[in-house]
Motif scaffolding. Structure first.
Motif, mmCIF file in Angstrom:
data_model
loop_
_atom_site.group_PDB
_atom_site.id
_atom_site.type_symbol
_atom_site.label_atom_id
_atom_site.label_comp_id
_atom_site.label_asym_id
_atom_site.label_seq_id
_atom_site.Cartn_x
_atom_site.Cartn_y
_atom_site.Cartn_z
ATOM 1 N N PRO A 58 18.925 -5.177 6.895
ATOM 2 C CA PRO A 58 18.129 -3.970 6.619
ATOM 3 C C PRO A 58 18.129 -3.025 7.824
ATOM 4 O O PRO A 58 18.371 -3.447 8.953
ATOM 5 N N LEU A 59 17.837 -1.751 7.565
ATOM 6 C CA LEU A 59 17.704 -0.796 8.673
ATOM 7 C C LEU A 59 16.408 -1.033 9.421
ATOM 8 O O LEU A 59 16.352 -0.860 10.623
ATOM 9 N N GLY A 60 15.331 -1.399 8.726
ATOM 10 C CA GLY A 60 14.059 -1.676 9.394
ATOM 11 C C GLY A 60 12.895 -0.984 8.720
ATOM 12 O O GLY A 60 12.476 -1.388 7.649
ATOM 13 N N VAL A 61 12.403 0.078 9.346
ATOM 14 C CA VAL A 61 11.267 0.823 8.803
ATOM 15 C C VAL A 61 11.738 2.213 8.393
ATOM 16 O O VAL A 61 12.373 2.910 9.180
ATOM 17 N N ILE A 62 11.444 2.583 7.160
ATOM 18 C CA ILE A 62 11.862 3.882 6.636
ATOM 19 C C ILE A 62 10.630 4.738 6.345
ATOM 20 O O ILE A 62 9.674 4.276 5.714
ATOM 21 N N LEU A 63 10.667 5.957 6.835
ATOM 22 C CA LEU A 63 9.615 6.934 6.530
ATOM 23 C C LEU A 63 10.174 7.857 5.454
ATOM 24 O O LEU A 63 11.164 8.553 5.681
ATOM 25 N N PHE A 64 9.564 7.822 4.281
ATOM 26 C CA PHE A 64 10.086 8.605 3.155
ATOM 27 C C PHE A 64 9.105 9.732 2.841
ATOM 28 O O PHE A 64 7.944 9.473 2.505
ATOM 29 N N ILE A 65 9.564 10.954 2.986
ATOM 30 C CA ILE A 65 8.708 12.135 2.825
ATOM 31 C C ILE A 65 9.238 12.930 1.650
ATOM 32 O O ILE A 65 10.404 13.346 1.654
ATOM 33 N N TYR A 66 8.404 13.141 0.644
ATOM 34 C CA TYR A 66 8.930 13.735 -0.587
ATOM 35 C C TYR A 66 7.882 14.607 -1.251
ATOM 36 O O TYR A 66 6.701 14.580 -0.892
ATOM 37 N N GLU A 67 8.351 15.348 -2.211
ATOM 38 C CA GLU A 67 7.471 16.280 -2.908
ATOM 39 C C GLU A 67 7.395 15.935 -4.387
ATOM 40 O O GLU A 67 8.264 15.276 -4.935
ATOM 41 N N SER A 68 6.395 16.390 -4.988
ATOM 42 C CA SER A 68 6.108 16.352 -6.436
ATOM 43 C C SER A 68 6.330 15.027 -7.162
ATOM 44 O O SER A 68 5.555 14.104 -6.998
ATOM 45 N N ARG A 69 7.384 14.841 -7.946
ATOM 46 C CA ARG A 69 7.423 13.796 -8.974
ATOM 47 C C ARG A 69 6.962 12.418 -8.518
ATOM 48 O O ARG A 69 7.584 11.787 -7.669
ATOM 49 N N PRO A 70 5.872 11.907 -9.090
ATOM 50 C CA PRO A 70 5.346 10.612 -8.614
ATOM 51 C C PRO A 70 6.255 9.431 -8.929
ATOM 52 O O PRO A 70 6.145 8.395 -8.268
ATOM 53 N N ASN A 71 7.177 9.554 -9.906
ATOM 54 C CA ASN A 71 8.047 8.408 -10.170
ATOM 55 C C ASN A 71 8.974 8.131 -8.994
ATOM 56 O O ASN A 71 9.483 7.029 -8.833
ATOM 57 N N VAL A 72 9.171 9.145 -8.120
ATOM 58 C CA VAL A 72 9.966 8.937 -6.908
ATOM 59 C C VAL A 72 9.305 7.893 -6.009
ATOM 60 O O VAL A 72 9.982 7.135 -5.308
ATOM 61 N N THR A 73 7.988 7.824 -6.038
ATOM 62 C CA THR A 73 7.247 6.808 -5.279
ATOM 63 C C THR A 73 7.731 5.410 -5.662
ATOM 64 O O THR A 73 7.959 4.548 -4.797
ATOM 65 N N LEU A 74 7.916 5.205 -6.949
ATOM 66 C CA LEU A 74 8.337 3.885 -7.442
ATOM 67 C C LEU A 74 9.781 3.587 -7.056
ATOM 68 O O LEU A 74 10.094 2.500 -6.559
ATOM 69 N N ASP A 75 10.671 4.557 -7.297
ATOM 70 C CA ASP A 75 12.078 4.369 -6.932
ATOM 71 C C ASP A 75 12.202 4.024 -5.454
ATOM 72 O O ASP A 75 12.915 3.092 -5.075
ATOM 73 N N ALA A 76 11.534 4.809 -4.616
ATOM 74 C CA ALA A 76 11.672 4.642 -3.166
ATOM 75 C C ALA A 76 11.142 3.285 -2.734
ATOM 76 O O ALA A 76 11.796 2.564 -1.964
ATOM 77 N N ALA A 77 9.961 2.916 -3.227
ATOM 78 C CA ALA A 77 9.389 1.627 -2.841
ATOM 79 C C ALA A 77 10.297 0.492 -3.302
ATOM 80 O O ALA A 77 10.575 -0.450 -2.555
ATOM 81 N N GLY A 78 10.794 0.604 -4.523
ATOM 82 C CA GLY A 78 11.662 -0.443 -5.070
ATOM 83 C C GLY A 78 12.954 -0.580 -4.280
ATOM 84 O O GLY A 78 13.360 -1.696 -3.917
ATOM 85 N N LEU A 79 13.608 0.543 -4.004
ATOM 86 C CA LEU A 79 14.878 0.502 -3.276
ATOM 87 C C LEU A 79 14.685 -0.003 -1.849
ATOM 88 O O LEU A 79 15.492 -0.791 -1.346
ATOM 89 N N CYS A 80 13.629 0.455 -1.185
ATOM 90 C CA CYS A 80 13.411 0.042 0.206
ATOM 91 C C CYS A 80 13.132 -1.466 0.284
ATOM 92 O O CYS A 80 13.739 -2.167 1.089
ATOM 93 N N VAL A 81 12.231 -1.954 -0.550
ATOM 94 C CA VAL A 81 11.884 -3.378 -0.468
ATOM 95 C C VAL A 81 13.093 -4.234 -0.846
ATOM 96 O O VAL A 81 13.408 -5.221 -0.178
ATOM 97 N N LYS A 82 13.805 -3.845 -1.898
ATOM 98 C CA LYS A 82 14.975 -4.632 -2.303
ATOM 99 C C LYS A 82 16.017 -4.679 -1.180
ATOM 100 O O LYS A 82 16.699 -5.700 -1.000
ATOM 101 N N SER A 83 16.152 -3.592 -0.424
ATOM 102 C CA SER A 83 17.111 -3.589 0.681
ATOM 103 C C SER A 83 16.494 -4.134 1.975
ATOM 104 O O SER A 83 17.086 -4.007 3.046
#
Lengths: 432, 432
Positions: free
Chosen positions: A130-155
């Motif tokens: 893994p890369l380590g700790v990722i800071l994900f900064i995004y706008e609007s669509r809340p489903n992006v929260t799920l995608d990002a959390a899922g992809l980060c934890v899986k990786s």
């Protein structure tokens, strides 16, 4: 409930905000170290449980979302923005499906990317980490929260989520659900954290914590991304904008060219891989432009063209250099007639953003030269620019698209969220 | 001759220096665009011709080098530094061999890194492309000039070389030879440029040209690298230092452990993958330390150890936390007795630089845990730390070693000097 939790944080004095960010970063660092050694099946079980819990929590998620939608309406956000922000049972179902899909993808952590036995008998392997700790900064669509959390934890990465303030209550509810399930699968509870305040200064503090945060990924408008790139003390995975071109060569199949342009421009005009500019070889201008103009106008597209374009599409307004440099993200299309492939490539080099550029041609050497000389993350031959997308290119899902050449380029999925280490195994070898 | 050429540049006013750097960057940018499309055989023929020309020019190269060596002697540089700086016919021969070897390596540009056909028939390929313009900033050994130029051009990148001032005349002569041969093989003349002044401000100017320079690679002392990382507006490929550990487990083959430690510490103490610290499991301290102490002392190594170490190696002085955090690059070795693997890993995490760390053990679960939990660019089991090297790991040659996780990690050769683009080829597909 989330309002109660967030209200006191809104009034945090500056030192407390720094302290809060500091805590987020340190907790993420520790979680990342633990998460790097977690087995795939624990991560997959968490993803599937989260998908089930999402659907089960539909009612309370809709209630939290309604608070955001009400504020957005009161604040006069556009209908399109409010639509993107709004949960529906169907959208929650689809987001849950996305998490299940991430569970089904291969785990990039521990994957042997390459390996060989050296002449001296040393076994050399390149292993995904893994890369380590990722800071994900995004706008609007809340489903992006799920995608990002899922992809980060899986990786295997811990993630600090910083969503747009307009989706704060929705994101808080989603985060609570996701993070709450982590411990029962043996995953560190701080693997997924949400910045629990809407104070914009928090982003600045976090971007200075390059000692504990390994990567920042901004996703949203160009000004957000420029701010992150300017302030970050860690690497940034990003693209500023998508000024994507479709070049129609003299040897193009015109029916195909029309179909692809309509798709590239109109199927979803508000995304980064939608076409912004069409370039037309002058030899086909007279035959192709009138029918293309009619088709585009029929789809509600406002055409801005060069002098020659306007000879054949009378309702086109005059195009400016500013148009060629603008990602309109709307049903506005810039058009220019070019004298040859060289001029088309020169135009793309000057005005493009190295995101996605397509050529329509039946001529092989022309296609080859376009592929060779256009230096974009994705170069497309006889297909829509809309295919530059993690799912469409077989990555499964994406956290964003990069136009940088350093680290990863194009859509970034699980593999792009990892690095590697060399594991060298010997039987006592020394260097001569 | 090179003195004549460089003398006036030394007195350049500040605006001229900015202008000079500006010209270097712009010329490199244009050269990079041309170089990206050059065929492999042209690059290989240039490499072989350069190797031949080097050997043929031995006498004039020795003369240019003698100017540098004379200044270095007058300026009181250490014998080791002067030795590194000095050309001999044998060293020129070896450097020429290095260029021939780069010619024989596969070209990473255009290599299909990955490919698939999507369910809708789209062909998706990930194709290797050059990074663009590389600024390479390095110290002392002039043969690095040749390696860097060879690796950059072969990987399709234009390079701006900025060598140490102590090697200025040698580097100027080498650069003239390399660059002079480019046009006859159809390669852009500015593919290899040398900053033609010793003015230190030039580095600062170039580091601000992130609009035209894609990557900075600093190689040298930690202060140089920290300066480059702090000032660069482009990504930086680097490692600060190599604080490499060898952990000798209770289940180690002690004869192997001794051999590996002597090799890791003594074979070339001045390089980044040499061992700086040895950690010993307490169960073998009494048996192993006396013989290890004798062996190390016999090689002229100064041992600095913890209290327990000193019980068994009486001539060891007391080790400090500062020693554990220092890359001595000399025959000085820090030692500590640890109670178990957990303490060893904790020590490596606290003091290590994520470069290269080795374990000596016959116990498989212990080796597995070490490999899993030590997060370094190279983790070594039962072999010398000295193997973390581009040539030894099969990359052919290296431009440096990265301890970052972003982009490339470990030794960086031709492949690591490239990025990729997606090439998507269809038959008219649009997105549904």
């Amino acid at each position: 409930m989330s309002q109660l939790a967030s209200a006191p944080l809104e009034s945090l004095p500056a030192e407390s905000l720094v302290g809060l960010c500091d805590t987020l970063a340190s907790q993420a660092r520790i979680a990342a170290t633990e998460l790097a050694s977690v087995r795939s099946d624990a991560k997959n079980r968490w993803l599937i449980a989260a998908a089930d819990a999402l659907v089960a929590a539909t009612e309370s998620l809709l209630a939290a979302n309604a608070v955001d939608v009400a504020s957005a309406t009161a604040n006069g956000l556009s209908a399109a923005s409010i639509d993107r922000l709004t949960f529906t049972p169907g959208r929650i179902q689809k987001a849950a499906e996305g998490l299940r899909q991430i569970a089904s993808l291969p785990d990039p952590v521990g994957r042997i990317r390459d390996g060989q036995v050296r002449p001296n008998g040393l076994q050399v392997q390149k292993i995904g980490v893994p890369l380590g700790v990722i800071l994900f900064i995004y706008e609007s669509r809340p489903n992006v929260t799920l995608d990002a959390a899922g992809l980060c934890v899986k990786s295997g990465n811990a993630v600090i989520l910083r969503g747009g303030s307009e989706a704060f209550h929705s994101n808080t509810a989603l985060h609570r659900l996701l993070a709450g399930l982590l411990p029962q699968f043996g995953l560190p509870e701080h693997a997924v954290q949400l910045v629990p305040t809407q104070d914009r200064a928090a982003v600045g503090h976090l971007l200075r914590m390059g000692d504990r945060i390994d990567l920042a990924i901004p996703r949203g408008g160009e000004s957000l991304i420029r701010r992150v790139a300017a302030e970050a003390t860690m690497p940034v995975l990003k693209h500023y904008d998508g000024i994507c071109h479709v070049y129609v060569d003299a040897a193009a199949d015109l029916e195909m060219a029309e179909r692809i342009i309509i798709n590239a421009k109109c199927q979803r005009p508000g995304v980064c891989n939608a076409a912004e500019t069409v370039l037309i070889h002058r030899d086909i201008a007279a035959t192709f432009l009138p029918r293309l103009g009619t088709a585009l106008t029929g789809q509600g597209v406002e055409i801005r063209g060069c002098e020659k374009t306007r000879q054949f599409i009378p309702n086109a307004t005059i195009v400016t250099e500013k148009d060629f440099s603008t990602e309109h993200l709307a049903l506005i299309l810039s058009m220019s007639v070019v004298s040859d492939l060289t001029e088309a490539i020169r135009h793309i080099r000057r005005f493009g953003s190295k995101h996605t550029d397509a050529i329509i041609t039946r001529d092989l050497p022309t296609a080859q030269r376009f592929v060779q000389e256009v230096d974009s993350a994705a170069v497309v031959v006889n297909a829509s620019t809309r295919f530059n997308d993690g799912f469409e290119l077989g990555l499964g899902a994406e956290i964003g698209i990069s136009t940088d050449k350093f680290h990863a380029r194009g859509p970034c999925g699980l593999e792009e969220l990892t690095s590697y280490k060399y594991v060298i195994t010997g039987m006592g070898q020394i260097r001569e």
